[in-house]
Scaffold this motif. Structure first.
Motif, PDB file in Angstrom:
ATOM      1  N   ILE A 104       6.806  -0.124 -20.765  1.00 40.69           N
ATOM      2  CA  ILE A 104       7.549   0.456 -19.634  1.00 40.69           C
ATOM      3  C   ILE A 104       8.601  -0.569 -19.218  1.00 40.69           C
ATOM      4  CG2 ILE A 104       5.931  -0.433 -17.878  1.00 40.69           C
ATOM      5  CD1 ILE A 104       6.318   2.269 -16.385  1.00 40.69           C
ATOM      6  N   GLY A 105       9.728  -0.112 -18.711  1.00 38.11           N
ATOM      7  CA  GLY A 105      10.807  -1.021 -18.330  1.00 38.11           C
ATOM      8  C   GLY A 105      10.377  -1.944 -17.210  1.00 38.11           C
ATOM      9  N   PRO A 106      11.042  -3.094 -17.040  1.00 36.85           N
ATOM     10  CA  PRO A 106      10.601  -4.068 -16.037  1.00 36.85           C
ATOM     11  C   PRO A 106      10.603  -3.513 -14.610  1.00 36.85           C
ATOM     12  CG  PRO A 106      12.683  -4.741 -17.071  1.00 36.85           C
ATOM     13  CD  PRO A 106      12.158  -3.586 -17.857  1.00 36.85           C
ATOM     14  N   TRP A 107      11.710  -2.893 -14.203  1.00 37.39           N
ATOM     15  CA  TRP A 107      11.730  -2.335 -12.833  1.00 37.39           C
ATOM     16  C   TRP A 107      10.832  -1.115 -12.745  1.00 37.39           C
ATOM     17  CZ3 TRP A 107      12.857  -5.741  -9.603  1.00 37.39           C
ATOM     18  CH2 TRP A 107      13.936  -6.620  -9.750  1.00 37.39           C
ATOM     19  N   GLY A 108      10.776  -0.350 -13.833  1.00 36.09           N
ATOM     20  CA  GLY A 108       9.886   0.832 -13.856  1.00 36.09           C
ATOM     21  C   GLY A 108       8.440   0.412 -13.665  1.00 36.09           C
ATOM     22  N   GLY A 109       8.064  -0.696 -14.318  1.00 34.25           N
ATOM     23  CA  GLY A 109       6.706  -1.204 -14.190  1.00 34.25           C
ATOM     24  C   GLY A 109       6.400  -1.616 -12.762  1.00 34.25           C
ATOM     25  N   LEU A 110       7.374  -2.285 -12.156  1.00 32.74           N
ATOM     26  CA  LEU A 110       7.185  -2.710 -10.768  1.00 32.74           C
ATOM     27  C   LEU A 110       7.091  -1.487  -9.843  1.00 32.74           C
ATOM     28  CD1 LEU A 110       6.937  -5.513  -9.448  1.00 32.74           C
ATOM     29  CD2 LEU A 110       9.293  -5.244  -8.671  1.00 32.74           C
ATOM     30  N   ALA A 111       7.863  -0.439 -10.194  1.00 32.24           N
ATOM     31  CA  ALA A 111       7.820   0.793  -9.394  1.00 32.24           C
ATOM     32  C   ALA A 111       6.428   1.435  -9.465  1.00 32.24           C
ATOM     33  CB  ALA A 111       8.889   1.770  -9.864  1.00 32.24           C
ATOM     34  N   VAL A 112       5.802   1.364 -10.657  1.00 34.73           N
ATOM     35  CA  VAL A 112       4.442   1.897 -10.792  1.00 34.73           C
ATOM     36  C   VAL A 112       3.502   1.180  -9.820  1.00 34.73           C
ATOM     37  CG1 VAL A 112       2.437   2.045 -12.322  1.00 34.73           C
ATOM     38  CG2 VAL A 112       4.708   2.688 -13.163  1.00 34.73           C
ATOM     39  N   LEU A 113       3.613  -0.151  -9.769  1.00 35.24           N
ATOM     40  CA  LEU A 113       2.786  -0.932  -8.844  1.00 35.24           C
ATOM     41  C   LEU A 113       3.086  -0.540  -7.396  1.00 35.24           C
ATOM     42  CD1 LEU A 113       0.829  -3.242  -8.133  1.00 35.24           C
ATOM     43  CD2 LEU A 113       2.740  -4.840  -8.375  1.00 35.24           C
ATOM     44  N   ALA A 114       4.380  -0.331  -7.112  1.00 34.42           N
ATOM     45  CA  ALA A 114       4.774   0.048  -5.749  1.00 34.42           C
ATOM     46  C   ALA A 114       4.164   1.392  -5.369  1.00 34.42           C
ATOM     47  CB  ALA A 114       6.294   0.097  -5.636  1.00 34.42           C
ATOM     48  N   ILE A 115       4.113   2.324  -6.350  1.00 37.70           N
ATOM     49  CA  ILE A 115       3.523   3.637  -6.068  1.00 37.70           C
ATOM     50  C   ILE A 115       2.021   3.481  -5.774  1.00 37.70           C
ATOM     51  CG2 ILE A 115       2.920   5.862  -7.115  1.00 37.70           C
ATOM     52  CD1 ILE A 115       5.716   5.653  -8.549  1.00 37.70           C
ATOM     53  N   TRP A 116       1.368   2.626  -6.561  1.00 40.53           N
ATOM     54  CA  TRP A 116      -0.060   2.349  -6.302  1.00 40.53           C
ATOM     55  C   TRP A 116      -0.261   1.806  -4.881  1.00 40.53           C
ATOM     56  CZ3 TRP A 116      -4.780   2.701  -8.820  1.00 40.53           C
ATOM     57  CH2 TRP A 116      -4.741   3.167 -10.147  1.00 40.53           C
ATOM     58  N   ALA A 117       0.583   0.846  -4.510  1.00 42.66           N
ATOM     59  CA  ALA A 117       0.461   0.228  -3.184  1.00 42.66           C
ATOM     60  C   ALA A 117       0.695   1.259  -2.087  1.00 42.66           C
ATOM     61  CB  ALA A 117       1.438  -0.935  -3.055  1.00 42.66           C
ATOM     62  N   ALA A 118       1.734   2.081  -2.275  1.00 44.59           N
ATOM     63  CA  ALA A 118       2.047   3.098  -1.269  1.00 44.59           C
ATOM     64  C   ALA A 118       0.907   4.094  -1.147  1.00 44.59           C
ATOM     65  CB  ALA A 118       3.344   3.814  -1.641  1.00 44.59           C
ATOM     66  N   ALA A 119       0.354   4.505  -2.299  1.00 48.03           N
ATOM     67  CA  ALA A 119      -0.751   5.462  -2.278  1.00 48.03           C
ATOM     68  C   ALA A 119      -1.956   4.880  -1.547  1.00 48.03           C
ATOM     69  CB  ALA A 119      -1.126   5.856  -3.697  1.00 48.03           C
ATOM     70  N   ALA A 120      -2.253   3.605  -1.807  1.00 51.13           N
ATOM     71  CA  ALA A 120      -3.398   2.958  -1.150  1.00 51.13           C
ATOM     72  C   ALA A 120      -3.184   2.879   0.363  1.00 51.13           C
ATOM     73  CB  ALA A 120      -3.617   1.558  -1.725  1.00 51.13           C
ATOM     74  N   LEU A 121      -1.941   2.550   0.763  1.00 50.03           N
ATOM     75  CA  LEU A 121      -1.649   2.446   2.198  1.00 50.03           C
ATOM     76  C   LEU A 121      -1.731   3.800   2.890  1.00 50.03           C
ATOM     77  CD1 LEU A 121       1.315  -0.108   2.257  1.00 50.03           C
ATOM     78  CD2 LEU A 121      -1.001  -0.448   3.129  1.00 50.03           C
ATOM     79  N   ILE A 122      -1.207   4.827   2.216  1.00 48.28           N
ATOM     80  CA  ILE A 122      -1.234   6.168   2.821  1.00 48.28           C
ATOM     81  C   ILE A 122      -2.682   6.660   2.926  1.00 48.28           C
ATOM     82  CG2 ILE A 122      -0.622   8.598   2.444  1.00 48.28           C
ATOM     83  CD1 ILE A 122       2.038   7.486   1.191  1.00 48.28           C
ATOM     84  N   ALA A 123      -3.437   6.486   1.849  1.00 51.43           N
ATOM     85  CA  ALA A 123      -4.845   6.896   1.884  1.00 51.43           C
ATOM     86  C   ALA A 123      -5.584   6.116   2.971  1.00 51.43           C
ATOM     87  CB  ALA A 123      -5.497   6.654   0.523  1.00 51.43           C
ATOM     88  N   GLY A 124      -5.317   4.810   3.051  1.00 47.68           N
ATOM     89  CA  GLY A 124      -5.945   3.976   4.080  1.00 47.68           C
ATOM     90  C   GLY A 124      -5.593   4.472   5.474  1.00 47.68           C
ATOM     91  N   GLY A 125      -4.331   4.809   5.676  1.00 43.47           N
ATOM     92  CA  GLY A 125      -3.876   5.293   6.977  1.00 43.47           C
ATOM     93  C   GLY A 125      -4.578   6.584   7.376  1.00 43.47           C
ATOM     94  N   LEU A 126      -4.712   7.495   6.411  1.00 44.33           N
ATOM     95  CA  LEU A 126      -5.371   8.773   6.708  1.00 44.33           C
ATOM     96  C   LEU A 126      -6.839   8.559   7.032  1.00 44.33           C
ATOM     97  CD1 LEU A 126      -3.753  11.092   4.011  1.00 44.33           C
ATOM     98  CD2 LEU A 126      -3.306  11.044   6.471  1.00 44.33           C
ATOM     99  N   VAL A 127      -7.496   7.745   6.221  1.00 48.84           N
ATOM    100  CA  VAL A 127      -8.917   7.464   6.439  1.00 48.84           C
ATOM    101  C   VAL A 127      -9.117   6.808   7.805  1.00 48.84           C
ATOM    102  CG1 VAL A 127     -10.809   5.983   5.683  1.00 48.84           C
ATOM    103  CG2 VAL A 127      -9.559   7.321   4.007  1.00 48.84           C
ATOM    104  N   LEU A 128      -8.225   5.870   8.118  1.00 53.18           N
ATOM    105  CA  LEU A 128      -8.308   5.133   9.378  1.00 53.18           C
ATOM    106  C   LEU A 128      -8.198   6.084  10.561  1.00 53.18           C
ATOM    107  CD1 LEU A 128      -8.491   2.088   9.867  1.00 53.18           C
ATOM    108  CD2 LEU A 128      -6.034   2.070  10.213  1.00 53.18           C
ATOM    109  N   ARG A 129      -7.329   7.079  10.400  1.00 49.04           N
ATOM    110  CA  ARG A 129      -7.072   8.014  11.482  1.00 49.04           C
ATOM    111  C   ARG A 129      -8.247   8.974  11.680  1.00 49.04           C
ATOM    112  NH1 ARG A 129      -1.310   9.975  13.091  1.00 49.04           N
ATOM    113  NH2 ARG A 129      -1.851  11.109  14.952  1.00 49.04           N
ATOM    114  N   LEU A 130      -8.848   9.395  10.559  1.00 45.53           N
ATOM    115  CA  LEU A 130      -9.885  10.423  10.632  1.00 45.53           C
ATOM    116  C   LEU A 130     -11.262   9.843  10.948  1.00 45.53           C
ATOM    117  CD1 LEU A 130      -8.791  12.607   7.592  1.00 45.53           C
ATOM    118  CD2 LEU A 130      -8.448  13.073  10.025  1.00 45.53           C
ATOM    119  N   ARG A 131     -11.456   8.585  10.578  1.00 43.39           N
ATOM    120  CA  ARG A 131     -12.789   8.013  10.669  1.00 43.39           C
ATOM    121  C   ARG A 131     -13.031   7.412  12.057  1.00 43.39           C
ATOM    122  NH1 ARG A 131     -13.489   4.194   5.746  1.00 43.39           N
ATOM    123  NH2 ARG A 131     -12.065   2.948   6.970  1.00 43.39           N
ATOM    124  N   ASP A 132     -14.284   7.470  12.520  1.00 50.64           N
ATOM    125  CA  ASP A 132     -14.628   6.771  13.753  1.00 50.64           C
ATOM    126  C   ASP A 132     -14.537   5.269  13.506  1.00 50.64           C
ATOM    127  OD1 ASP A 132     -15.098   9.095  15.118  1.00 50.64           O
ATOM    128  OD2 ASP A 132     -17.252   9.087  14.783  1.00 50.64           O
TER     129      ASP A 132
END
Lengths: 310, 279
Positions: free
Chosen positions: B250-278
């Protein structure tokens, strides 16, 4: 409008366990309200719901007339102490108060004021990890006072305090109520609340069993019973039972008499020539009143429970 | 009158929100700077990265006349693989230490807007990782620049001095800094979901180090390529490559973008869980 906590019809389940089953009460300003009940009665869950930490399945909790999440600078509306041990051990007490102050847009001056007020003194610069439970309680109370809130809510604030600390905390809570603040204090030690609380919310199994003043509760629990000390126990029992009293033995030489006022007991015993050492109207301690109430929670649940006014 | 009030409220609302956001950010910053672990971990990111890079550089050799094909930039930045473990620990501690002590309740009592707390914590974390990563990457490249020629990687053999003026090297340098910051955010997001310190450390180290190891042993080339393209760190590390670009999964910036998508997904999932959970 004076600041209050209003809890109405809270229901909450954790799996198959019912934690809250219609919890409703109002905390009045200018009073210390004791929040009592056996473990698992739902006191801590109610407090977490009030602070917006737990979401109830049903019902509402309002602080100063608003849901907690709507409060701007919440610590200026309500100060809470849930768990004095909830500290990161590597941070000093002063720095713990500092981040809390910064979260409310407050400055370091206010931090030093509450450190003084809570009697933390120079210990505030030491790491909180080395604190005794009593020191942690003082820090927790300091944190609750940070926003100078009109409402305070403290979960077991006497826990771990030494006798001097208990006297201090008691006087402190009284002074807060005297300033017109609404103070809600949970405790499992009723004797502490006897000297501190004006009002009581007694809970059991997730709902309010009694919502009453301390004086009323004691009067109700004391009933019309008279305590009698005599060496001639059986003789006294016969005389009093014949006169229509209900007599129970409480000790080797002590009887508890119901259905007869103290003066009538004295007259009856004197007329029958039964010797006695002492006759006194029985005054229940808060502990006794509480025991009587929670022992038979079902009976008390049948009584109308004061609902929160909408 | 009502209109005027409404207009007034609209005018003050964004300013009020901004001030509140700054208060939350300031509180989170005060938190991290008042525990001793923070300083040690930030320093460790730089020290460990440079130390491992230096060790790798010192052992690299290009014997005369053998036509060596090393990517000296990538080689010099090898320490990033070690430094990311410290970034992961910093990220995990950023929130798990509040869960383990129960202080998270105090945090949400003081700051009831949980997304705001999450955003402030992520910002503070990134603010700590970035300077450490810059020092780590700069130190590693400097070590490469100083030591590579002595090991045979000379201009005569086709290895000019490492320099940020060289486009691909600059890309690798900036990319490695961003890589470390993104690894931090990914680990932080995962910890928000997992909460427990030990479980979180295990999960994030697995997420960081397992896919590249698995890729080595997978017999199917199709699956090997998939792992290299889509696993967070395998893809992200491609940004360090400066040679043999046509063979990259995968291209160098493309590879970094994949990591960025992982990070964003983890943060969004974390945010939702944080909001819904006691809490």
């Amino acid at each position: 409008m004076e600041a209050t906590i209003e809890v109405a019809g809270l229901h909450k389940r954790f799996g198959s366990t019912v934690a809250l089953d219609g919890m409703s009460f109002v905390v009045q300003p200018g009073k210390v309200t004791g929040f009592v009940g056996p473990n698992g009665a739902g006191k801590s869950t109610t407090m977490r719901v009030i602070l917006g930490l737990d979401t109830p399945d049903q019902g509402t909790a309002l602080v100063d007339g608003q849901p907690y999440a709507k409060l701007r600078r919440p610590l200026s509306h309500i100060g809470a102490l849930l768990d004095a041990g909830a500290l990161q051990p590597g941070r000093s007490a002063r720095n713990h108060l500092l981040w809390l102050a910064h979260s409310q847009g407050m400055t370091v001056q206010r931090v030093d004021e509450v450190i003084e007020q809570a009697g933390l003194g120079t210990a505030a610069r030491r790491k909180a990890g080395g604190y005794s439970l009593g020191m942690r309680q003082r820090l927790g109370i300091a944190a609750a006072m940070l926003g100078d809130p009109p409402i305070l809510m403290l979960d077991e604030p006497f826990n771990g305090l030494d006798p001097e600390g208990i006297v201090w905390a008691r006087a402190f809570l009284r002074s807060l109520a005297a300033q017109g603040r609404a103070v809600l204090v949970s405790s499992h030690l009723m004797s502490e609340l006897q000297d501190t609380a004006d009002h009581l919310v007694v809970t059991g199994r997730g709902r309010v069993i009694a919502d009453t003043s301390v004086a009323e509760l004691i009067a109700a629990a004391s009933g019309d019973r008279v305590t009698l000390r005599t060496r001639e126990r059986s003789q006294a029992m016969t005389v009093l039972a014949q006169a229509g009293g209900t007599v129970a033995t409480t000790d080797r030489d002590t009887l508890s008499v119901g259905g007869l006022p103290a003066e009538r007991v004295v007259t009856l015993l004197t007329e029958a020539g039964v010797p006695f050492a002492e006759v006194s109207a029985h005054r229940a301690s808060l502990e006794e009143a509480y025991m009587e109430m929670t022992r038979d929670a079902v009976e008390f649940r049948a009584q109308p429970v004061q609902e929160a006014t909408p | 009158m009502a209109q005027a009030t409404a207009a007034g409220r609209n005018a003050t609302l964004p300013a009020g929100r901004a001030r509140k956001g700054l208060a939350v950010l300031r509180a989170e910053w005060t938190k991290v700077r008042t525990v001793p672990e923070t300083g040690w971990l930030v320093a460790a990111i730089a020290v460990l990265t440079v130390a491992v890079s230096t060790a790798v550089i010192a052992t690299a050799r290009c014997a005369a006349g053998t036509g060596c094909t090393a990517d000296t930039t990538k080689l010099s930045l090898t320490g990033v693989l070690a430094g990311q473990a410290v970034v992961a620990m910093l990220a995990v501690l950023a929130i798990s230490s509040e869960y383990s002590t129960g202080m998270i309740r105090t945090t949400f009592t003081a700051m009831p807007r949980r997304f705001g707390v999450l955003a402030a914590k992520a910002t503070v974390l990134t603010g700590l990782v970035l300077p450490a990563a810059i020092i780590a990457v700069a130190g590693s490249l400097l070590a490469g620049r100083e030591m590579m020629p002595g090991n045979g990687f000379t201009a005569a053999h086709g290895f000019p001095l490492l320099s940020l003026a060289h486009g691909p090297t600059l890309r690798a340098a900036v990319g490695s800094v961003l890589y470390l910051a993104l690894v931090g955010l990914l680990c932080f997001g995962v910890t928000v979901i997992v909460r427990d310190s030990a479980a979180a450390i295990g999960t994030v180290l697995g997420l960081i180090y397992l896919p590249p190891i698995v890729a080595l042993f997978v017999s199917s080339p199709v699956w090997q390529r998939r792992i290299e393209r889509y696993a967070p760190t395998s893809a992200g590390m491609t940004v360090q490559n400066t040679t043999g670009m046509s063979h990259l999964p995968i291209g160098p910036w493309g590879g970094l973008a994949v990591l960025a998508i992982w990070a964003a997904a983890a943060l969004i999932a974390g945010g939702l869980v944080l909001r819904l959970r006691d809490a």
